[in-house]
Scaffold this motif. Structure first.
Motif, short mmCIF file in Angstrom:
data_model
loop_
_atom_site.label_atom_id
_atom_site.label_comp_id
_atom_site.label_asym_id
_atom_site.label_seq_id
_atom_site.Cartn_x
_atom_site.Cartn_y
_atom_site.Cartn_z
N THR A 8 0.81 -1.21 0.00
CA THR A 8 0.00 0.00 0.00
C THR A 8 0.85 1.27 0.00
O THR A 8 0.39 2.31 -0.43
CB THR A 8 -0.94 0.05 1.22
OG1 THR A 8 -0.20 -0.38 2.35
CG2 THR A 8 -2.14 -0.83 1.02
N ASN A 9 2.09 1.13 0.48
CA ASN A 9 2.91 2.33 0.54
C ASN A 9 3.76 2.53 -0.71
O ASN A 9 4.54 3.46 -0.80
CB ASN A 9 3.85 2.24 1.74
CG ASN A 9 3.06 2.15 3.03
OD1 ASN A 9 2.06 2.85 3.17
ND2 ASN A 9 3.47 1.29 3.92
N ASN A 10 3.63 1.63 -1.67
CA ASN A 10 4.48 1.70 -2.83
C ASN A 10 3.78 2.43 -3.97
O ASN A 10 2.62 2.21 -4.25
CB ASN A 10 4.83 0.29 -3.28
CG ASN A 10 5.56 -0.43 -2.18
OD1 ASN A 10 6.64 -0.05 -1.80
ND2 ASN A 10 4.90 -1.46 -1.64
N THR A 11 4.55 3.26 -4.63
CA THR A 11 3.98 4.00 -5.75
C THR A 11 4.59 3.59 -7.07
O THR A 11 4.11 3.96 -8.11
CB THR A 11 4.16 5.51 -5.56
OG1 THR A 11 5.53 5.75 -5.28
CG2 THR A 11 3.30 6.03 -4.44
N GLY A 12 5.68 2.82 -7.05
CA GLY A 12 6.30 2.48 -8.31
C GLY A 12 6.94 1.13 -8.29
O GLY A 12 6.95 0.44 -7.28
N GLY A 13 7.49 0.71 -9.43
CA GLY A 13 8.12 -0.58 -9.51
C GLY A 13 9.62 -0.46 -9.43
O GLY A 13 10.35 -1.37 -9.77
N ASP A 14 10.11 0.66 -9.04
CA ASP A 14 11.56 0.87 -9.00
C ASP A 14 12.12 0.43 -7.66
O ASP A 14 11.43 0.39 -6.66
CB ASP A 14 11.87 2.36 -9.22
CG ASP A 14 13.19 2.52 -9.95
OD1 ASP A 14 14.05 1.63 -9.80
OD2 ASP A 14 13.35 3.52 -10.67
N THR A 15 13.39 0.10 -7.68
CA THR A 15 14.00 -0.35 -6.44
C THR A 15 14.97 0.68 -5.88
O THR A 15 15.55 0.48 -4.83
CB THR A 15 14.77 -1.66 -6.67
OG1 THR A 15 15.74 -1.43 -7.68
CG2 THR A 15 13.85 -2.76 -7.09
N THR A 16 15.13 1.77 -6.62
CA THR A 16 16.12 2.76 -6.19
C THR A 16 15.74 3.36 -4.85
O THR A 16 14.58 3.65 -4.59
CB THR A 16 16.26 3.89 -7.22
OG1 THR A 16 14.95 4.26 -7.62
CG2 THR A 16 17.06 3.44 -8.42
N GLY A 17 16.74 3.55 -4.03
CA GLY A 17 16.53 4.23 -2.76
C GLY A 17 15.88 3.35 -1.72
O GLY A 17 15.54 3.83 -0.65
N ARG A 106 15.25 -5.15 -14.79
CA ARG A 106 15.70 -5.50 -13.44
C ARG A 106 14.49 -5.96 -12.62
O ARG A 106 13.35 -5.58 -12.90
CB ARG A 106 16.40 -4.32 -12.78
CG ARG A 106 15.51 -3.10 -12.64
CD ARG A 106 16.17 -2.10 -11.70
NE ARG A 106 15.39 -0.89 -11.68
CZ ARG A 106 15.80 0.28 -12.21
NH1 ARG A 106 16.94 0.38 -12.81
NH2 ARG A 106 15.02 1.34 -12.15
N PRO A 107 14.78 -6.79 -11.64
CA PRO A 107 13.67 -7.32 -10.82
C PRO A 107 12.86 -6.21 -10.17
O PRO A 107 13.40 -5.15 -9.85
CB PRO A 107 14.38 -8.16 -9.76
CG PRO A 107 15.72 -8.48 -10.33
CD PRO A 107 16.09 -7.30 -11.18
#
Lengths: 209, 160
Positions: A8-17, A106-107
């Motif tokens: 629920t706290n995720n806004t994207g599929g990126d792993t950066t940061g 990337r995963p």
């Protein structure tokens, strides 16, 4: 009920940061549900298409799928965080974000169902519910579902027709599901099958500790 | 063209269409008769086959008398040449809403007739089987059921 809702706290599929951790994501009931459902749906489809003309075992498959659906819906409210419906219900922005990262090689390390995956879950549950309910009302002149005696024969004819075409739709969605798993595996180098077996997945660190 | 002319043509066209559709709806044609005949035939086959499904599902108890009754009915029906009602112009493509018979029947009449023949043979085989007791009849009944799909899977549409 109000503990950590993964995703629920995720806004994207990126792993950066974000740091990564390997943790238990899919609980036992969810995994059992998934694999039993996959097996029973495949077997039921096979029996419907190529099985003997007496469809007793096809019926048993349908009753099993119906029972599994009820249990999964309950689990969607009380199960582990990643299994709850609320954890994979996303708004439009999350979909756009997801689409932007989809083809990155990337995963995703997504801690649960991503927006498209969540939509696929709702879609498959809905199609399967339609399949079970129309099956109960279907009649092929040899086998009649348990609700057939209580409904109009023209309605039963129509629902038998829906039962058939909805199964084509299910084939497409299940096929898409498998294709996406392969896409993640080959293109994004992320194995999504193993976590559904072991329950453990390498994911972004939860913001809550 | 004046307004009056346009109005008149519209009225005439409407009347022709209305009268035409009334005639078309109630009018019997060789094609509509053929479709009704084969559907009536199929209803008889269904009625006589019903007890077989009951036996195979274990819902009906076997008796020699029941086996003989089923076999004599289906034997008689199988000997009736229902193929004569599959005349040209009676496919779903030409009579949508009236029949589920696919055009494929006429494109592949040989295959259709063979499938129909297989069913008829399995139906007449029930007669000999009915004299041979329960096991023989149940085996023949299973083979009989297998032949339904011979026509109904490739040659019949899922809806009208």
């Amino acid at each position: 009920m109000s503990d950590n809702h993964a995703g629920t706290n995720n806004t994207g599929g990126d792993t950066t940061g974000a740091g990564l951790e390997t943790r238990k994501l899919w609980d036992v009931p969810t995994r059992l549900f998934h694999w039993i459902l996959a097996g029973v749906v495949c077997y039921g489809w096979y029996l419907g298409e190529y099985g003997p003309f007496i469809k007793t075992w096809h019926f048993y498959c349908g009753y099993t799928v119906g029972t599994l659906l009820v249990l999964r819906i309950i689990w969607g409210f009380v199960g582990a965080p990643a299994s709850r419906f609320a954890s994979f219900t996303y708004g439009p922005r999350a979909f756009l974000d997801y689409a932007r990262h989809l083809f990155k090689r990337r995963p995703s390390h997504w801690p649960g169902h991503n927006p498209m995956g969540g939509l696929a879950v709702f879609g498959m549950l809905a199609l399967l519910a339609v399949q079970v309910l129309t099956g109960l009302c279907s009649d092929d002149d040899i086998n009649a579902g348990p609700l057939v005696p209580y409904i109009d024969s023209s309605l039963s004819g129509f629902l038998s027709y829906v039962h058939y075409w909805n199964s084509r739709l299910l084939l497409v969605v299940v096929g898409l599901h498998v294709v996406m798993i392969a896409f993640y595996w080959i293109w994004k180098r992320e194995n999504l099958v193993l976590p559904m077996i072991s329950g453990r997945k390498r994911v972004r660190q939860s913001t809550k500790t | 063209m004046s307004k009056k002319m346009i109005l008149m043509s519209a009225v005439v066209a409407f009347l022709v269409a209305a009268v035409g559709s009334v005639f078309a709806a109630g009018h019997e044609t060789p094609e509509s008769k053929a479709v009704e005949a084969r559907q009536g035939y199929m209803k008889l086959v269904g009625a006589s086959s019903g007890p077989i499904w009951g036996l195979l599902k274990g819902e009906t108890e076997y008796s020699d008398d029941l086996a003989k009754k089923i076999a004599s009915e289906l034997g008689a029906l199988a000997r009736y040449p229902v193929g004569q009602f599959f005349i040209k112009g009676t496919s779903k493509s030409e009579m949508a809403g009236k029949t589920r018979a696919l055009m494929k029947i006429w494109e592949d009449m040989g295959g259709f007739e063979k499938a129909l023949g297989d069913w008829a043979s399995a139906a007449t085989a029930l007669e000999a089987a009915a004299a041979g007791g329960k096991d023989a009849f149940m085996a023949a009944a299973g083979k009989y059921g297998d032949t339904c799909g011979g026509c109904h899977k490739p040659y019949r549409a899922k809806d009208l």
